[in-house]
Design an enzyme around this catalytic site. Structure first.
Site, PDB file in Angstrom:
ATOM      1  N   LYS A 182      72.365   7.557  99.525  1.00 16.62           N
ATOM      2  CA  LYS A 182      73.410   8.125  98.512  1.00 16.62           C
ATOM      3  C   LYS A 182      74.794   7.587  99.237  1.00 16.62           C
ATOM      4  O   LYS A 182      75.239   7.882  99.875  1.00 16.62           O
ATOM      5  CB  LYS A 182      73.190   9.681  98.593  1.00 16.62           C
ATOM      6  N   GLU A 257      77.589  11.217 112.317  1.00 23.00           N
ATOM      7  CA  GLU A 257      78.513  10.464 112.799  1.00 23.00           C
ATOM      8  C   GLU A 257      79.873  10.788 112.014  1.00 23.00           C
ATOM      9  O   GLU A 257      79.917  10.705 110.759  1.00 23.00           O
ATOM     10  CB  GLU A 257      78.386   9.150 112.635  1.00 23.00           C
ATOM     11  N   CYS A 291      86.128   5.192 111.615  1.00 28.12           N
ATOM     12  CA  CYS A 291      85.684   6.328 112.372  1.00 28.12           C
ATOM     13  C   CYS A 291      86.272   6.132 113.820  1.00 28.12           C
ATOM     14  O   CYS A 291      86.589   7.261 114.471  1.00 28.12           O
ATOM     15  CB  CYS A 291      84.108   6.632 112.143  1.00 28.12           C
ATOM     16  N   GLU A 390      92.144  14.267 112.669  1.00 29.11           N
ATOM     17  CA  GLU A 390      91.693  12.746 112.269  1.00 29.11           C
ATOM     18  C   GLU A 390      92.646  12.783 111.027  1.00 29.11           C
ATOM     19  O   GLU A 390      92.229  13.473 110.074  1.00 29.11           O
ATOM     20  CB  GLU A 390      90.103  12.616 112.236  1.00 29.11           C
TER      21      GLU A 390
END
Ligand code: NAI
Ligand code: MG
Length: 488
Positions: A182, A257, A291, A390
């Site tokens: 997906k 992750e 990331c 983040e």
């Protein structure tokens, strides 16, 4: 440019191209001008169910399906062919990736090369993954088998669709699993094209399926499907937590992750000429939507001013513009991601955090695109959200430190733990820091944001758990069976 798959708005289920069961589609925007240029199928629970059933038939209940029976060496051969197909179509894939994600074409090209390399790496590894024999009682032999989970689900974000597909689907297929993918609704055209290339190679029906659609619809349905034996998720901590909770209802193991707030620790004895370009690249690559972006710059006080001046100079020279203009930095993925970065920057302004340098958005960049100039913020208080959260944009937070202990406190002092960079010529300090940093990867005198196909990668704390990339990833895509034989 529009590929056949992009204009068809179809998904790849059981080696067939099919529209969404509900007949609906979703627009795909070009971040460089904010305008729709293609559409994808709006898949949902029925489409996910069809894909999981196709994958189950390919694997079988216990490995008796066409893919489940395929020998490891043969799986490797098919993956090697797919690697070559990707190389043959690398430029087309790079253009699609850049158009949909906004990344400069050079990054799209690097991502296409990385995708091919992932398939190549896992092709070679497929028949080298094996169990052990274990010394046990007299008259007994004990051995372990590394078996595929069966059907694996892969929820992929929009920042590096091809790279993340390569590292997770490449390893899962090599280990013998049948996959349901997906991709992110914002950027999945490259992956539909990869499915097209794979379809011509002779994967058994259902070994690889790609269902497009929204996270809240197709993504949530995949995480909840009781026929899925393992989920690999890359994305935000909030969504990752939701996926793990839903998967736990059917005891489905999950690899998460979830990004980071990765520090670059620069000591006074570092070679600043080498530090500057790497530190800047680590935060502006992919417009900071990486990331493992090096989003915190921790600098030992004697070189703080000197380094900030040089990093600032380099950032001021960066040019931001449309993906296909291939400048230093492209647009962000979408309007709400741009808004997210603006919110952080206006908070910084309200709290008196100084901007030390900013790059330039070129005049030819369309007003309707999602552009943000790379920004260096200095003297950021360690507990401020600019230094803790983040941002996922090209914003670098600089903070000074005095000694190793303070550097470690700051480096380890966020909820995340993905990657760290350490810059020093002192060998003892290199190892002391590497051992005490709480994260999944440490780079000494370099920083490999996004790279390193062979290097196990993943986080601790809120950065997630499980490892992808390298040989280690294959272990995560298998389960271990112990066989104890009494023979006298
Ligand atoms: P997200 O984590 O919501 O999306 C990632 C993937 O999960 C996409 O394929 C999405 O369709 C899917 N998804 C969304 N909701 C789901 C659900 N309920 N169940 C199953 N799958 C679902 O990330 P989003 O909303 O695109 O971005 C928000 C923030 O997440 C970003 O600002 C950034 O901070 C972070 N992020 C981090 C990434 C990383 O690589 N660490 C990648 C993408 C986003
Ligand atoms: Mg989301």
């Amino acid at each position: 440019m529009e590929s056949a798959t992009a204009s068809r708005a179809q998904q790849f289920i059981g080696n067939r191209w099919v529209p969404a069961a509900n007949g609906q589609s979703l627009p795909v925007l070009d971040p460089s001008d904010g305008r729709p240029f293609a559409s994808i199928a709006r898949g949902g629970a029925p489409d996910i169910d069809a894909a999981v059933r196709a994958a189950r038939r390919a694997y079988g209940n216990s490995g008796e399906g066409a893919w489940g029976r395929t020998a490891a060496a043969e799986r490797g051969r098919v993956l090697a062919k797919l690697s070559q197909r990707v190389l043959d179509h690398a430029e087309e894939l790079a253009q699609l990736e850049s158009r949909t994600t906004g990344k400069p074409l050079k990054q799209g090209r690097a991502d296409a090369a990385a995708l091919a390399r992932y398939f190549e790496y896992y092709a070679g590894a497929a028949d080298k993954l094996h169990g052990e024999t274990i010394p046990y009682s007299n008259g007994m032999t004990v051995l372990t088998l590394r078996e595929p989970h069966g059907v694996t689900g892969h929820i992929i974000p929009w920042n590096y669709p091809m790279q993340i597909f390569g590292r997770s689907v490449g390893a899962a297929l090599a280990a013998g699993n049948a996959c349901v993918v997906k991709p992110a609704e914002d950027a999945c055209l490259s992956l539909l094209r990869v499915a097209d290339l794979a379809a011509e190679l002779g994967f058994p029906e259902g070994a690889l399926n790609v269902v497009t659609g929204l996270g809240s619809e197709a993504g949530a349905a995949l995480a909840a499907h009781a026929g899925v034996d393992h989920i690999s998720f890359t994305g935000s901590p909030v969504t990752g937590t939701a996926v793990a909770q839903v998967a736990a209802r059917h005891h489905c193991p999950v690899t998460l992750e979830l990004g980071g707030k990765s520090p670059q620790l620069v000591f006074a004895d570092a070679v600043l000429d080498e530090v500057v370009p790497v530190v800047v690249n680590a935060i502006v690559q992919n417009a900071g939507q990486t990331c493992s972006a090096g989003s915190r710059l921790l600098v030992q006080r004697p070189v703080y001013e000197a380094l900030l001046e040089r990093v600032g100079e380099r950032i001021s020279g960066l040019r931001v513009g449309p993906a296909l203009a291939d400048l230093d930095v492209g647009p962000l993925i979408r309007q709400n991601q741009l808004q997210r970065v603006w919110d952080f920057l206006s908070q910084a302004q309200v709290d008196g955090i100084p901007i030390a340098a900013q790059g330039v958005v070129v005049d030819s960049a369309p007003q309707s695109g999602f552009y943000q100039a790379p920004t260096l913020l200095r003297d950021v208080p360690p507990q401020h959200r600019i230094a803790q959260e983040e941002i996922f944009g090209p914003v670098l937070a600089a903070l000074p430190f005095d000694d190793e202990d303070e550097a470690l406190l700051l480096a380890n002092g966020t909820p995340f733990g993905l990657v760290a960079g350490v810059w020093t010529q002192d060998g003892g300090r290199q190892m002391r820091m590497a051992r005490r940093l709480r994260c999944g990867q440490v780079f000494i005198n370099n920083y490999g944001a996004g790279g390193g196909i062979e290097l196990p990668f993943g986080g601790v704390k809120s950065s997630g758990y499980g490892r992808e990339k390298g040989f280690e990833a294959l272990l995560g895509f298998t389960t271990l069976k112990t066989i104890a034989i009494k023979h006298g």
